[in-house]
Design a protein around this motif. Structure first.
Motif, PDB file in Angstrom:
ATOM      1  N   GLU A  79       0.604  -1.058  -0.075  1.00 46.76           N
ATOM      2  CA  GLU A  79      -0.096  -0.140  -0.077  1.00 46.76           C
ATOM      3  C   GLU A  79       0.972   1.205   0.163  1.00 46.76           C
ATOM      4  O   GLU A  79       0.390   2.560  -0.278  1.00 46.76           O
ATOM      5  N   LEU A  80       2.433   1.300   0.329  1.00 44.77           N
ATOM      6  CA  LEU A  80       2.930   2.451   0.386  1.00 44.77           C
ATOM      7  C   LEU A  80       3.515   2.705  -1.008  1.00 44.77           C
ATOM      8  O   LEU A  80       3.894   2.110  -1.551  1.00 44.77           O
ATOM      9  N   VAL A 119       7.008   4.645  -2.674  1.00 42.56           N
ATOM     10  CA  VAL A 119       8.467   4.559  -2.667  1.00 42.56           C
ATOM     11  C   VAL A 119       8.930   5.475  -1.344  1.00 42.56           C
ATOM     12  O   VAL A 119       9.546   5.108  -0.533  1.00 42.56           O
ATOM     13  N   LEU A 120       8.475   6.604  -1.446  1.00 44.57           N
ATOM     14  CA  LEU A 120       8.806   7.608  -0.594  1.00 44.57           C
ATOM     15  C   LEU A 120       8.379   7.364   0.933  1.00 44.57           C
ATOM     16  O   LEU A 120       8.905   7.307   1.925  1.00 44.57           O
ATOM     17  N   GLU A 121       7.101   6.811   0.958  1.00 48.11           N
ATOM     18  CA  GLU A 121       6.414   6.338   2.252  1.00 48.11           C
ATOM     19  C   GLU A 121       7.412   5.160   2.750  1.00 48.11           C
ATOM     20  O   GLU A 121       7.387   5.135   3.952  1.00 48.11           O
ATOM     21  N   THR A 122       7.692   4.200   2.015  1.00 43.47           N
ATOM     22  CA  THR A 122       8.397   3.049   2.431  1.00 43.47           C
ATOM     23  C   THR A 122       9.776   3.541   3.143  1.00 43.47           C
ATOM     24  O   THR A 122      10.056   3.154   4.075  1.00 43.47           O
ATOM     25  N   LEU A 123      10.370   4.583   2.246  1.00 45.15           N
ATOM     26  CA  LEU A 123      11.846   5.022   2.807  1.00 45.15           C
ATOM     27  C   LEU A 123      11.376   5.823   4.125  1.00 45.15           C
ATOM     28  O   LEU A 123      12.258   5.795   5.290  1.00 45.15           O
ATOM     29  N   GLN A 124      10.303   6.453   4.398  1.00 47.00           N
ATOM     30  CA  GLN A 124       9.948   7.252   5.563  1.00 47.00           C
ATOM     31  C   GLN A 124       9.713   6.347   6.572  1.00 47.00           C
ATOM     32  O   GLN A 124      10.178   6.692   7.937  1.00 47.00           O
ATOM     33  N   LEU A 125       8.914   5.245   6.193  1.00 48.78           N
ATOM     34  CA  LEU A 125       8.793   4.234   7.381  1.00 48.78           C
ATOM     35  C   LEU A 125      10.132   3.458   7.826  1.00 48.78           C
ATOM     36  O   LEU A 125      10.471   3.497   9.179  1.00 48.78           O
ATOM     37  N   TRP A 126      10.944   3.695   6.813  1.00 46.97           N
ATOM     38  CA  TRP A 126      12.296   2.490   7.410  1.00 46.97           C
ATOM     39  C   TRP A 126      13.075   3.862   8.026  1.00 46.97           C
ATOM     40  O   TRP A 126      13.666   3.396   8.950  1.00 46.97           O
ATOM     41  N   GLN A 127      13.000   5.121   7.861  1.00 42.48           N
ATOM     42  CA  GLN A 127      13.719   6.116   8.556  1.00 42.48           C
ATOM     43  C   GLN A 127      13.213   6.001  10.238  1.00 42.48           C
ATOM     44  O   GLN A 127      14.089   6.357  10.909  1.00 42.48           O
ATOM     45  N   GLY A 129       3.200   3.419  -5.970  1.00 45.99           N
ATOM     46  CA  GLY A 129       3.231   2.232  -5.042  1.00 45.99           C
ATOM     47  C   GLY A 129       4.191   1.291  -5.487  1.00 45.99           C
ATOM     48  O   GLY A 129       4.336   1.008  -6.429  1.00 45.99           O
ATOM     49  N   VAL A 130       4.818   0.745  -4.322  1.00 38.80           N
ATOM     50  CA  VAL A 130       5.982  -0.188  -4.374  1.00 38.80           C
ATOM     51  C   VAL A 130       5.455  -1.470  -5.302  1.00 38.80           C
ATOM     52  O   VAL A 130       6.271  -2.158  -5.868  1.00 38.80           O
TER      53      VAL A 130
END
Ligand SMILES: Nc1ncnc2c1ncn2[C@@H]1O[C@H](COP(=O)(O)OP(=O)(O)OP(=O)(O)O)[C@@H](O)[C@H]1O
Length: 315
Positions: A107-108, A110-118, A143-144
């Motif tokens: 559902e995320l 690319v940016l949201e995935t990296l923000q979650l990772w952060q 979306g990924v």
């Protein structure tokens, strides 16, 4: 099938300033199948180490033990001075990992995935830097689950190198990448080393190991068949020469090396390149045999890999 384990076999060796990873007699079984059959590995700090090998050789299984995801049946393992089976939580902030198949939240973006990772990873870094580095900026709001295979691989790699960890373990980092993306990934791996990080990777691309690795180990059927620096393992192998014969030339000369013949093409692998080549050329000169496309060359990584695969290089 579940992994059988008796837990860590012994306390790992004390941390050594120069050693990033030390593995002794590692064994991993899945039920009654022995996937890893007693291997030793040493990875020095600051080096790029490539684990090569045939399909099913046990590379991923070995990496999973190093990462703390897989349990072992026997042996000792020290990663940055810690036992990953016991100290995974302590290792996590110091180690970046790219699995063979990454798992993303569909559902995320690319940016949201990296923000979650952060938020999850203790090492500081910025999504923008990683998107720029791995050419994902134009895909930031996608979306990924819509990314291509190569884009997913680059996102995975971005997450593994996030914050430039002390040790980075990459399982087939360039599989599925186009040549330009592969080249950029090599640059990113090289940059990690330039910054003093240690990198362990698996690959099926021998040229990747040749371009990047300080040392390699070639696995086959759960064992390490050959290990060492590229220069060292190549120097330890027979060299070879090959030539095309003009047609029927009768009996070939007796030489010390192994002679293979494929039609008019003859190939000799030998420990004594000068002696065997001289004998061959003398034989040709004496009979007036005109050789064409004569080539002499040291063994290549491909030759060694072939020897491991066909069983002529026994562990
Ligand atoms: N969970 C499991 N249960 C049973 N067998 C497994 C399991 N995981 C791996 N294996 C087997 O263990 C062997 C080693 O697998 P592994 O994935 O480590 O090989 P690999 O060297 O990484 O291979 P490849 O290059 O094909 O990725 C294979 O024969 C594989 O089928």
């Amino acid at each position: 099938m579940t992994q059988t384990t008796t837990g860590p076999a012994a306390v790992p060796r004390a941390a050594d300033q120069d050693t990033a990873i030390s593995v002794r007699d590692l064994r991993v079984s899945y039920g009654d199948f022995d996937a890893v059959r007693g291997i030793d590995l040493d990875v020095r700090r600051g080096e790029i180490f490539a684990l090569l090998g045939t399909n099913g050789a046990g590379k991923t299984t070995t990496l999973e033990v190093l990462e703390g995801f897989g349990s072992r049946t026997g042996g000792t393992v020290s990663v940055l001075g810690l036992d990953p089976a016991v100290d995974r939580a302590a290792l996590q902030p110091r180690m970046g990992v790219q699995l063979q198949e990454g798992g993303f939240v569909d559902e995320l973006t690319v940016l949201e995935t990296l923000q979650l990772w952060q938020r999850l990873v203790e090492r500081p870094d910025r999504p923008e830097r990683l998107m720029e580095r791995f050419e994902l900026t134009a895909r930031r709001d996608v979306g990924v689950n819509k990314l291509s295979g190569g884009e997913k691989r680059r996102l995975d790699l971005a997450m593994a190198v996030w914050g430039s960890p002390e040790l980075v373990i990459l399982d087939e980092p360039t599989t599925g990448l186009d040549p330009e993306s592969r080249r950029r990934t090599w640059d990113a791996i090289q940059e990690l080393q330039d910054a003093g990080r240690t990198v362990v990777l698996t690959t099926h691309y021998l040229e990747e190991a040749e371009a990047l690795a300080d040392r390699v180990a070639i696995m086959h059927e759960g064992r390490v068949a050959v290990a060492g620096s590229l220069a060292g393992i190549v120097a330890a192998q027979p060299s070879g020469f090959s030539a095309t014969l003009p047609g029927d030339v009768g009996e070939l000369p007796v030489v010390g090396g192994t002679v293979e013949r494929d039609g008019d093409r003859v190939r000799v692998r030998t420990e004594d390149l000068q002696g065997d080549l001289t004998a061959f050329l003398t034989w040709a000169a004496d009979r007036g045999v005109r050789l064409s496309d004569l080539r002499a060359a040291p063994a290549s990584l491909a030759d060694i890999y072939h020897a491991v695969r066909t069983g002529s290089e026994q562990p």
